[in-house]
Design an enzyme around this catalytic site. Structure first.
Site, PDB file in Angstrom:
ATOM      1  N   LYS A 134      -9.219  33.457  21.692  1.00 19.14           N
ATOM      2  CA  LYS A 134      -9.491  34.695  20.945  1.00 19.14           C
ATOM      3  C   LYS A 134      -9.681  34.387  19.450  1.00 19.14           C
ATOM      4  O   LYS A 134     -10.627  34.855  18.819  1.00 19.14           O
ATOM      5  CB  LYS A 134      -8.349  35.690  21.153  1.00 19.14           C
ATOM      6  CG  LYS A 134      -8.670  37.063  20.640  1.00 19.14           C
ATOM      7  CD  LYS A 134      -7.562  38.036  20.952  1.00 19.14           C
ATOM      8  CE  LYS A 134      -7.346  38.964  19.784  1.00 19.14           C
ATOM      9  NZ  LYS A 134      -5.980  39.395  19.618  1.00 19.14           N
ATOM     10  N   ASP A 152      -9.853  41.733  23.057  1.00 24.25           N
ATOM     11  CA  ASP A 152      -8.477  42.105  22.714  1.00 24.25           C
ATOM     12  C   ASP A 152      -8.112  43.315  23.566  1.00 24.25           C
ATOM     13  O   ASP A 152      -8.855  43.675  24.495  1.00 24.25           O
ATOM     14  CB  ASP A 152      -8.342  42.383  21.208  1.00 24.25           C
ATOM     15  CG  ASP A 152      -8.936  43.732  20.817  1.00 24.25           C
ATOM     16  OD1 ASP A 152      -9.692  44.323  21.633  1.00 24.25           O
ATOM     17  OD2 ASP A 152      -8.639  44.220  19.724  1.00 24.25           O
TER      18      ASP A 152
END
Ligand code: SF4
Length: 231
Positions: A134, A152
């Site tokens: 991420k 997310d």
């Protein structure tokens, strides 16, 4: 939700391939200001901000980095102080011991292997200590070279509600989205979903009645009028 209702809703909105462009266009018009909320001036500050943002809010990170980035400007600066001092300086972002270890390890590797610069390729970013997919995706996208799509909690929830994926695992969701979203939109797409998630499509109380996507969304709670002639 009963299966037949879900099937009906999917039929009503049509295939995701036909919906993805209008979804992106409408969200761009609705959230013209959508972008990263972290504040930074250099590539190193970007990387540190994203690393600090794990398990806390962007607002909190900005509060801490406002002072942090006056004191620490180059990778060397993070290594010039004892760990305890850096821990104190980032304490308010939480998980400060682990974050200090990751930041110092990353700064050392930037100096040893990358001439003190932040690399742009995912393979290189993923080598940095404490940098997971991420973080690497956010950094690469902000540096203008998105090589994946950030997933997310907002991106996951909205992708599922919009019927763009049936997956639960972030890596599989990212794979679905990469097949669907045009490559030149990989950078902006997560920002659009994140801002729409914060402002309209709340986890508990989505405001479908004022959502610009309600006719394109199989999860919309707005009652859909049957077309003339339907029984
Ligand atoms: S219609 Fe409702 S569930 Fe669908 S994206 Fe909009 S707010 Fe979220």
């Amino acid at each position: 939700m009963p299966r037949s209702f879900v099937r009906e809703a999917r039929k009503r909105v049509g295939p995701k391939r036909d919906r993805i462009t209008p979804i992106i266009e409408r969200l761009k018009a609705e959230h013209a200001d959508a972008g990263i909320a972290l504040r930074f001036r250099t590539d190193v500050e970007l990387l540190v901000s994203v690393m600090l943002s794990a398990q806390t809010t962007d607002v909190n990170v900005n509060r801490v980095t406002e002072r942090l980035f006056v004191k620490y400007r180059r990778p060397e600066d993070y290594l010039a102080v004892p760990s305890e001092e850096l821990e104190r300086d980032i304490f308010a972002t939480g998980f400060f011991r682990q974050k200090t270890k990751s930041i110092r390890g990353t700064m050392q590797m930037l100096l040893d292997d990358y001439g003190g610069e932040v690399p742009r390729q995912m393979d290189d970013l993923l080598r940095l200590p404490g940098v997971a997919r991420k973080t690497a995706n956010v950094v690469a996208a902000e540096l203008g070279e998105p090589q994946g799509i950030v997933v997310d909690t907002h991106v996951r929830r909205l992708s599922q509600r919009l019927g763009l994926t049936r997956q639960e695992d972030p890596v599989k969701i990212e794979r679905d989205l990469m097949r669907l979203v045009p490559r030149e939109r990989w950078g902006v797409f997560p920002h659009l979903l994140i801002w729409h998630g914060r402002r309209v499509c709340d986890a508990r109380r989505p405001e479908c009645d004022r959502c610009v996507l309600n006719d394109l969304c199989p999860s919309s709670r707005v009652e859909v009028m049957p077309a003339v002639g339907d029984s």
